[in-house]
Design a protein around this motif. Sequence first.
Motif, mmCIF file in Angstrom:
data_model
loop_
_atom_site.group_PDB
_atom_site.id
_atom_site.type_symbol
_atom_site.label_atom_id
_atom_site.label_comp_id
_atom_site.label_asym_id
_atom_site.label_seq_id
_atom_site.Cartn_x
_atom_site.Cartn_y
_atom_site.Cartn_z
ATOM 1 N N ASP A 1 0.845 -1.188 0.000
ATOM 2 C CA ASP A 1 0.000 0.000 0.000
ATOM 3 C C ASP A 1 0.886 1.246 0.000
ATOM 4 O OD1 ASP A 1 -2.581 -1.278 0.234
ATOM 5 O OD2 ASP A 1 -2.026 -1.788 2.298
ATOM 6 N N VAL A 2 0.329 2.340 -0.490
ATOM 7 C CA VAL A 2 1.015 3.627 -0.439
ATOM 8 C C VAL A 2 0.223 4.517 0.505
ATOM 9 C CG1 VAL A 2 1.863 5.589 -1.751
ATOM 10 C CG2 VAL A 2 1.838 3.327 -2.799
ATOM 11 N N PRO B 1 -0.563 7.873 3.239
ATOM 12 C CA PRO B 1 -0.580 9.327 2.988
ATOM 13 C C PRO B 1 0.780 10.001 3.022
ATOM 14 C CG PRO B 1 -2.413 8.712 4.383
ATOM 15 C CD PRO B 1 -1.589 7.470 4.215
ATOM 16 N N GLN C 1 3.521 8.833 2.246
ATOM 17 C CA GLN C 1 4.256 8.453 1.043
ATOM 18 C C GLN C 1 3.596 9.025 -0.210
ATOM 19 O OE1 GLN C 1 3.515 4.297 1.779
ATOM 20 N NE2 GLN C 1 5.581 3.950 2.552
ATOM 21 N N ALA C 2 2.260 8.891 -0.251
ATOM 22 C CA ALA C 2 1.522 9.253 -1.465
ATOM 23 C C ALA C 2 1.655 10.727 -1.813
ATOM 24 C CB ALA C 2 0.057 8.874 -1.313
ATOM 25 N N GLN C 3 1.693 11.603 -0.801
ATOM 26 C CA GLN C 3 1.774 13.032 -1.107
ATOM 27 C C GLN C 3 3.087 13.372 -1.798
ATOM 28 O OE1 GLN C 3 2.331 15.913 1.907
ATOM 29 N NE2 GLN C 3 3.512 14.604 3.286
ATOM 30 N N ILE D 1 5.014 11.200 -3.579
ATOM 31 C CA ILE D 1 5.014 10.545 -4.890
ATOM 32 C C ILE D 1 4.178 11.332 -5.887
ATOM 33 C CG2 ILE D 1 4.305 8.474 -6.146
ATOM 34 C CD1 ILE D 1 4.925 6.907 -3.539
ATOM 35 N N GLU D 2 2.987 11.737 -5.455
ATOM 36 C CA GLU D 2 2.095 12.448 -6.371
ATOM 37 C C GLU D 2 2.656 13.808 -6.749
ATOM 38 O OE1 GLU D 2 -1.134 13.400 -8.817
ATOM 39 O OE2 GLU D 2 -0.255 11.523 -8.112
ATOM 40 N N ARG E 1 5.294 13.140 -9.316
ATOM 41 C CA ARG E 1 4.698 12.747 -10.599
ATOM 42 C C ARG E 1 4.246 13.978 -11.372
ATOM 43 N NH1 ARG E 1 -0.009 11.895 -13.159
ATOM 44 N NH2 ARG E 1 -1.113 12.913 -11.446
ATOM 45 N N THR F 1 1.164 2.579 -13.273
ATOM 46 C CA THR F 1 1.600 1.342 -12.631
ATOM 47 C C THR F 1 1.786 0.242 -13.659
ATOM 48 O OG1 THR F 1 0.415 1.917 -10.608
ATOM 49 C CG2 THR F 1 1.006 -0.386 -10.893
ATOM 50 N N TYR G 1 8.456 5.233 -7.186
ATOM 51 C CA TYR G 1 8.567 4.741 -5.811
ATOM 52 C C TYR G 1 10.028 4.716 -5.373
ATOM 53 C CZ TYR G 1 3.729 3.054 -6.273
ATOM 54 O OH TYR G 1 2.380 2.968 -6.460
ATOM 55 N N TYR H 1 10.087 10.284 2.341
ATOM 56 C CA TYR H 1 8.774 10.264 2.964
ATOM 57 C C TYR H 1 8.747 11.129 4.227
ATOM 58 C CZ TYR H 1 7.971 6.283 -0.116
ATOM 59 O OH TYR H 1 7.853 5.464 -1.201
#
Length: 388
Positions: free
Chosen positions: A15-16, A18, A20-22, A24-25, A28, A111, A320, A327
Amino acid sequence: MPISETWLLPDGVADVLPEQAQIIERLRRQALDFLAQRGYQLVYTPFIEYLESLSSLSALNHDLDLVTFKIIDQISGRLLGVRADMTPQVARIDAHVRPIAGVARYCYAGTILHTKPQGLTASRAPLQLGAELYGHDSLDADLEMIDTMLGVLAVAGYQQGLHLDLGHVGLFRSLVKLAGLSKDQELALSDLYQRKALPELKDYTAQLAFGADFYELGRLSGDLQSLITALSPQTLQDADFNYALDSLQTAIAQIQIRWPQVQVGIDVVELRSYHYHTGLMFAVYAPNHAMPLAQGGRYDGIGEHFGRARPATGFSCDLYKLVADQYKDVELIVAPAGREQQLQTEISTLREQGHHVIQLLGEDQLTSVPQATHQLRYTEQGWKVEKI
């Protein structure tokens, strides 16, 4: 399996969250904006396709075929493949879906899925970002791609300590042709080069035409000038070998001018996926990273499977992997409940400034938002954001 264990994920899949996701996004978006500014047009490709479409690359690259999941389409009964690399899909778009004349530049981010991880700590579901240039076979196109790749890494925060490995499959292929080697001999040599097995390489090349040159190619791979001195005159006079050598030397000189802080190394027997690569190959490494941050190369003719062979060069990376050490917790401001105009204006202003703001609901207290890092409070000086 007990129901309590069904939340477990397969090996190499994660899973990614929050924090991490912020990161990464954000990367991107920044990377795609960077590519758009350089004329690379964004494409979305389907997660699954008929296997024949994906095989435009996997037929040439056996390793890619091994990491591609195959499933049966319940509608047509045909075999489908889950994309393990977006390059075959972009080649299909360039050749058949959008066959524009001249140079075409594309970028993508999405992905992909691998049957096995491509490294000890690699994900089986990388978030692949890349760029590709079709329609130009010059070294200038390769240099643009390397420059673009290093630019994306700079956007990701990698500006110091980078090491760029360069190679050219034309050196090996032209020597194989010059020596008249069979396909089995070519594969055996490639395996020895990949394993860096110098004692075995010395024994094996002793029985080959131009055997000393093949051995020096492996022994002195990282020292281009020493390699040139050690090779036979006949090899150095071969037109194909000379073309590849000149391309490599020119690329080194140009990259050192544009990116003086990047250390450039040579690995002329780095033959990963050499069955479909046709020219310059490149990979970027950073300290404390065993696997490359990004890699790519030239793969002319890849669209032939779709009826339109075109020169092509490109690179890709796993987002990733690029943010693995970046992170951090999400900074979250909690505002009190209420519909007062001044409070709502303050919340809107904070959000417009890019802050993450949650307003409490009903009778909720600050403890109802355990991930909060700041709170909005009314003081004598007005509304203030304070760290919790």
